[in-house]
Motif scaffolding. Structure first.
Motif, short mmCIF file in Angstrom:
data_model
loop_
_atom_site.label_atom_id
_atom_site.label_comp_id
_atom_site.label_asym_id
_atom_site.label_seq_id
_atom_site.Cartn_x
_atom_site.Cartn_y
_atom_site.Cartn_z
N ASN A 1 56.35 38.72 72.99
CA ASN A 1 56.70 39.38 71.73
C ASN A 1 55.58 39.05 70.75
N SER B 1 50.10 43.90 76.45
CA SER B 1 51.22 44.08 75.51
C SER B 1 50.78 44.86 74.28
N TYR C 1 52.13 48.42 72.91
CA TYR C 1 52.64 48.55 71.54
C TYR C 1 51.88 49.65 70.79
N SER D 1 53.18 53.23 70.85
CA SER D 1 54.34 53.58 70.01
C SER D 1 54.03 53.59 68.53
N CYS D 2 52.78 53.30 68.16
CA CYS D 2 52.42 53.22 66.73
C CYS D 2 52.14 54.60 66.16
#
Length: 1275
Positions: A833, A870, A874, A877-878
């Motif tokens: 995360n 990762s 990410y 999806s930005c």
């Protein structure tokens, strides 16, 4: 490689010469003769030639047709001699060619040096002419002024003699090192410089004479001001340094609807707002049915609260009147208060409501909301007002937001640590936890016979180096933390020039016990104190390795002593391994004190000098129990006192914590309970843990319902299994059935009985024994119970992550909980995360993050690859500008993390990606683009690609100047980075210019608004003190007025400071009499203030009065007497009254010899200052022995390479030069410059660490000294 013969061409002659293509002589062809074994080869060759001349070879041949054997041997000898000659000839030719080249080179160098010498000579001659011309002009002006009867002195000279006491011919003050390094002989210019620069190290620290909270503060060091304020001032309430914004609501039945709407609809919004700023938000509200029984709890909550809200309509029940008076009429700290009054047309409020509002408006500055309308609108109006109060009055972020708006974004104000500490990552929560730990440790009012221990600690500080750390040992709860915190307070009061760095280690496995964070924090505190901005590694192993070097560098800059105190050091895991720097010899002015439990002290440390805390004697036991009983108005009979005395005789029952707990248990019973029965139960407890168990059971018995007893168990167990503790707001989310009133009541009982305390807004155990008792009482079933409570916390923080609420709390707790559970899969997922890892890294928890990855079993490269993957996921999806900015932050964090791991080649890609995103999403000239450039340049610096780094730093500097202006701290950061880069390239002159420019910017910024929230806190403190002094004349009020005058002095508000200092003096003269030493303090401070305002006549008069009082009232070696002697002497010298100054400087030498002994560096400082004064009076004969004695003391104390030694050598060089001994002057000056060169190497980080027990250590005296107006110096 072959042999030499392998170079021979087979078709060539025997002695053929070949070319060496590599050219040993710089690319030129070189003759290499090849030597072979002549006899065998020539023989075989002769036979081959003979055989070849006849058909059939050697068959049937006769030796008559060949040469005889003797001839062959002669031929072989001839060939050998020929080859040896050839080798000799070629080698000599090569030597001749080499010498010719050297001669040509020397000739060119000679011509160049002659040309430079000519230029240098012409330049210096021009400079000499300019100086002589300026000198003549100044002498002419001086004669004109003297003819008019005007006394002449330098008005710009500082209160400290840390600047030169003479001025140069151009009128500018000379600096200590204003000449370059010399060769074998100093130039004429250098010698002229010598003639113009006498200097004394003057031991001025602060012109304001302060005792207590502000003894180690100057106006340019706001961090120190705030630290002192928080650490020492007892009047500073918990609410102003708590990490929780506490909102206490008082309401009537009529206004209960507004309260319900506010808590349901608006409290979560305020909670999220505070959460984003790193604070907790807690609403406390007692319903009308439980108002009466919880009087003590409500009073405690009002004292802790940051904000109290009173909601009124028409009536006010009498049961609420006491709370209203406590919150609004007795509010000495002027904490924010809000009154909401709902009005209706045609209806009038009761007399009690009107009277209360009138009283509050008369004595208080509470905000008022007069509301006409519905309850929904009323609740919204309360929310708007509370939000504004929290932002402006409680958190003090109004200024920060305004600055953010100027830049078009509020995000620029979210990382103050980078502004203050450059690229160093700093966790404000860790620092706040330490401040609170210090306050709590020093909370006891009983000294417990500590005076004998204080003397031993004082002896340690005064003892000559080398000296190992002092071990303070004792059993658990014996009072080690209390002793150290009380001694720290005494040191801050009586030795303000001593820098004290402390760390209180909490529970094992908590953040405060992590060795890497402790070392990093101590290093940063050293850097912060000395205003040093320098890159600091986050790698735990390197940090541990570099700490001794940092300690040596920074201790050399500090003119007084440095004391490092680590409490409960044995609670650090593998303390011997991680604290091995303690075994090395320490720098001469550093002392280390560590406390340990007797049972857990590492074996290797037991050989150190040890101060063991004995069990309390009967007198101390009695006084401690009496103090607790008196606080609750409980009287013990003589028989009960005898029983207590008989019981408290063993080592475990004479323990300070045990006796304190015993006293509190008796006090809790009060006059209403059966004290004898309580004593009987206590006497069955033979140690602290068992007594804690009795206390807990007593609290359980006092609870009214099984539900409350169950919640008590849950709260203690959840706190016990957490990493660093749990906040009240988290507990209420974990247990929805828990109301704020019940929680407040439980916490009050547990806090009063020393089970729980607050740390950084979190509830945690006050002592290790309390934690052990909870484990024994509630978790004796074993690991299953502990796992169940850990799982509850895991579920709570996992739910937070699923809602995209990544706070410092979830980043602190969740990975640690997975680690304790041994669940590597979930830990791995948690680390991936990106926001959890970013939070840990940005708060400087690098070692912790690294340890988690090591547990998962990933090396550095695979860790980097997984983060990359990762991030790429990410990035898919930005969408939108906000998410892209967030993505750029993540890329930057990853790049910095990889750089700290040493993966430089892999760090470049994410930093470049961050730069690209910011240039696209924001603007190429946006400040965040400068941030990316700065970080990318940092990688190139480590990679030794200095050209690339310089270009990027300059771009970042240009953007920052355009965005913030030329005098912003961000600009100073870029200047510091460039200076460090130039330092690494040995461009010292350019580096020094940038550092000076950066320092001026930082100093202006510090004076303008303070560092972090310093100005806001000091402003609040000033308002509180003002309220406290409105009463009658008392010594305490006079002291507070003096403190208030000092506060305004720190804020450069001299006019207001003068008013309060005058009031303090007048009150002290009325209450204590004009000859009391406290009056001398007020006189001294007023004199210093007039000195600051250039009112020298007034200052002189007041200094003389203060000196007269202190001479009569104080011991000859008292520090306060030394203060006044020092400042009056400096003033006399400044105003040209040298004859008056001499006896005071002589008295200063005498005081220091009595205080420290004849060989202490402080004595040398006083001797040098007296010698400088004699030189100004043209009494060189008297000055010479003083300089020589001072030099000997400095060399014995600090070693031969300390700046103080260099400074004294330079003054001796001046003396020799003026006496006509030019050769000796040149020799002394050369030695001084050698020290300067060593200092320059040390600043550049090139000198190796030298822990010399003889004090032979390098030192540095930085141009970044944080004090221009109030110089730090030796005392």
């Amino acid at each position: 490689m072959g042999t030499a013969s392998s170079l021979v061409n087979p078709s060539g002659g025997v002695g053929e010469v070949i070319e060496d293509t590599y050219g040993g002589g710089g690319g030129e062809a070189c003759e290499i003769p090849v030597e072979v074994k002549p006899k065998a080869r020539l023989l075989r060759g002769s036979l081959r030639r003979v055989g070849a001349s006849r058909p059939g070879g050697l068959i049937g041949a006769s030796f008559k047709s060949t040469a005889s054997v003797q001839e062959l041997e002669c031929m072989a000898e001839y060939e050998r001699l020929k080859k040896e000659y050839e080798i000799f000839r070629v080698s000599k030719n090569n030597e001749v060619a080499s010498m010719v080249k050297k001669e040509a080179k020397l000739d060119r160098e000679n011509k160049r040096l002659r040309a430079e010498l000519q230029i240098f000579r012409e330049t210096k001659e021009n400079e000499i002419q300019d100086l002589l011309r300026a000198k003549r002009e100044l002498e002419a002006k001086l004669q004109r002024l003297q003819a008019q009867g005007i006394q002449v002195f330098d008005p710009e000279e500082s209160d400290s003699d840390d600047n030169c006491t003479d001025v140069t011919a151009t009128g500018a003050q000379s600096e200590y090192w204003n000449g370059g390094a010399l060769g074998s002989e100093p130039s004429m210019g250098s010698m002229m410089q010598l003639q113009q620069s006498f200097r004394g190290p003057e031991f001025a620290h602060s012109s304001i004479d302060v005792e207590g909270p502000f003894a180690n503060i100057n106006r340019d060091d706001w961090d120190a001001a705030v630290a002192s304020l928080l650490q020492v001032t007892p009047l500073f309430s918990h609410s102003l340094w708590s990490n929780t914004v506490r909102c206490f609501i008082i309401s009537t039945d009529e206004t209960q609807p507004e309260v319900n709407i506010f808590i349901r609809n608006y409290s979560p919004k305020l909670h999220r707002m505070c959460e984003t700023m790193g604070y907790f938000f807690q609403v406390v509200h007692f319903s009308s049915e439980n108002e009466r029984p919880l009087k003590d709890v409500r009073k405690w909550e009002i004292e802790k609260s940051s904000l109290v809200i009173l909601l009124l309509h028409l009536t006010l029940p009498s049961c609420l009147l006491e709370d209203c008076e406590e919150a609004f009429l007795r509010n000495p700290e002027e904490k924010p208060r809000l009154i909401y009054h709902r009005k209706e047309d045609g209806r009038v409020s009761s007399v009690s409501v009107q009277q209360l509002i009138e009283q509050i408006s008369y004595v208080n500055k509470a905000k008022m909301i007069d509301h006409f309308g519905g309850v929904e609108e009323g609740a919204y109006e309360i929310y708007n007002c509370v939000e504004k109060i929290i932002k402006q009055d409680i958190l003090g972020c109004e200024t920060t937001e305004l600055e953010g708006k100027d830049l078009g974004t509020k995000e620029e104000s979210t990382a103050p640590e980078e502004v203050v500490f450059g690229d160093v990552l700093w966790d404000a929560h860790d620092e706040q936890e330490q401040m609170e730990a210090f306050q709590q440790a020093s909370n006891s009012t009983c000294e417990l016979g500590f005076e004998k221990y204080f003397e031993r600690l004082n002896d340690l500080v005064a003892a000559p180096a080398p000296i190992p750390p002092l071990l303070v040992s004792g059993g658990p709860g014996s009072g080690k933390s209390l002793l150290l915190s009380k001694w720290i307070q005494l040191q801050q009061k009586h030795s303000p020039n001593t820098l004290i760095l402390y760390h209180f280690v909490g529970r094992p496995m908590s953040t405060s016990s992590e060795s890497a964070l402790i070392i990093k924090r101590l290093t940063l505190k050293l850097m912060q104190h000395s205003w040093l901005v320098s890159p600091l590694t986050l790698d735990p192993a390197k940090l541990l390795e570099e700490f001794p070097r940092w300690l040596e560098k920074l201790s050399a800059r500090h003119q007084g002593s440095i004391i490092i105190i680590i409490d409960s050091i044995d609670q650090i895991q593998q303390a011997e391994k991680h604290m091995k720097w303690l075994i090395d010899p320490l720098p001469v002015n550093v002392r280390v004190i560590v406390s340990v439990n007797v049972e857990t002290c590492p074996q290797a440390w037991r050989l150190w000098p040890t101060l063991h805390l004995d069990p309390l004697n009967s007198k101390d036991v009695k006084s401690l129990i009496s103090a607790e009983c008196n606080s609750a108005n409980v009287k013990l009979t003589k028989e009960q006192e005898k029983k207590l005395e008989r019981h408290c005789r063993s080592a475990t029952t004479c323990n300070a914590l045990y006796v304190t707990l015993l006293g509190k248990t008796i006090a809790c019973v009060g006059n209403t309970g059966n004290i004898d029965e309580t004593l009987q139960r206590c006497f069955q407890c033979q140690d602290t843990v068992s007594l804690y168990r009795l206390v807990l059971r007593s609290i359980q018995e006092s609870l009214q319902s099984d539900k409350e007893k169950s919640l008590l168990r849950e709260i203690l167990c959840v706190i016990g299994v957490s990493h660093n503790g749990v906040s009240e707001s988290e507990l209420m989310e974990l247990y929805p059935e828990l109301s704020s009133a019940v929680l407040a009541s439980l916490v009050h009982s547990l806090h009063k009985m020393c089970l729980l305390t607050y740390g950084c807004g979190l509830l945690k155990f006050q002592h290790l024994q309390a934690w052990e008792m909870v484990r024994v009482e509630y978790m004796e079933e074993g690991e299953n119970v502990i796992s169940a409570y850990r799982q509850k916390l895991v579920e709570y923080f996992t739910m937070q992550l699923s809602r995209d609420r990544v706070t410092w709390r979830s980043a602190d707790e969740l990975p640690w909980l997975f680690q304790q559970q041994g669940d590597k899969q979930k830990l791995h997922k948690c680390l991936l995360n990106l926001f959890v890892s970013q939070n840990l890294y940005k708060r400087g928890h690098f070692a912790e993050l690294l340890s988690y990855w090591q547990l998962v079993g990933k090396d550095k490269s695979s860790m980097a690859a997984e983060y990359f993957d990762s991030l790429k996921e990410y990035e898919k999806s930005c969408e939108g500008e906000e998410s892209m900015i967030c993505l750029a932050d993540l890329y930057e964090t990853l790049g910095r993390f990889l750089k700290d791991l040493g993966l430089l080649s892999q760090a470049v890609a994410p930093l470049q990606r961050s730069l690209e995103i910011r240039e696209t999403a924001l603007d190429p000239d946006h400040p965040r683009v400068a941030q990316s450039l700065h970080q990318l340049a940092g990688v190139y610096v480590q990679w030794k690609k200095f050209g690339n780094a310089e270009q990027l730093y300059k771009q970042a500097l240009e953007i920052s100047e355009n965005a913030y202006g030329a005098e912003h701290p961000r600009v100073a950061r870029e200047l510091d980075a460039l200076a460090t880069l130039y330092q690494k390239q040995n461009k010292y002159e350019q580096a020094e210019q940038l550092r000076k420019k950066s320092f001026k910017i930082r100093q202006k910024a510090a004076r303008r608004k303070g560092s972090l929230c310093g100005f806001a806190l000091l402003r609040q403190r000033a308002l509180q003190l003002e309220e406290l002094t409105l009463g009658k004349d008392t010594p305490d009020n006079a002291r507070t007025l003096n403190e208030l005058g000092v506060l305004y002095y720190l804020q450069n508000n001299l006019e207001t400071a003068e008013l309060f200092l005058k009031r303090s003096l007048e009150m002290r003269e009325r209450v204590l009499g004009p000859d009391h030493p406290d009056c001398a303090q007020s006189l001294n401070n007023l004199a210093a203030l007039y000195n600051e305002k250039k009112h020298y006549d007034k200052a002189e008069e007041l200094y003389e009065k203060a000196l007269d009082i202190r001479k009569r009232a104080l011991a000859p070696d008292h520090p306060s007497l030394a203060y006044t002697v020092k400042h009056l002497a400096v003033l006399y010298k400044k105003t040209g009254k040298l004859d008056k100054a001499v006896p005071l400087y002589e008295l200063a030498v005498e005081i220091r010899q009595k205080s420290f002994g004849p060989k202490h560096p402080s004595v040398a400082t006083a001797l040098v200052n007296l010698a400088v004064l004699y030189c100004q009076m043209k009494k060189q004969v008297e000055a010479l022995p003083l300089y020589e004695r001072a030099l000997k003391i400095y060399e014995d104390s600090f070693g031969h390479m300390h700046p103080r030694v260099g400074e004294t050598l330079k003054n001796l060089a001046v003396l020799s030069y003026e006496g006509g001994d030019f050769e000796k002057a040149a020799e002394l000056y050369k030695r001084a410059m050698e020290i300067k060169e060593a200092e320059t190497l040390l600043i550049g980080g090139k000198a190796t660490s030298r822990h010399s027990s003889s004090g032979d250590t390098f030192s540095l005296k930085s141009a970044l000294s944080p004090n221009i107006f109030l110089e730090h110096g030796q005392r």
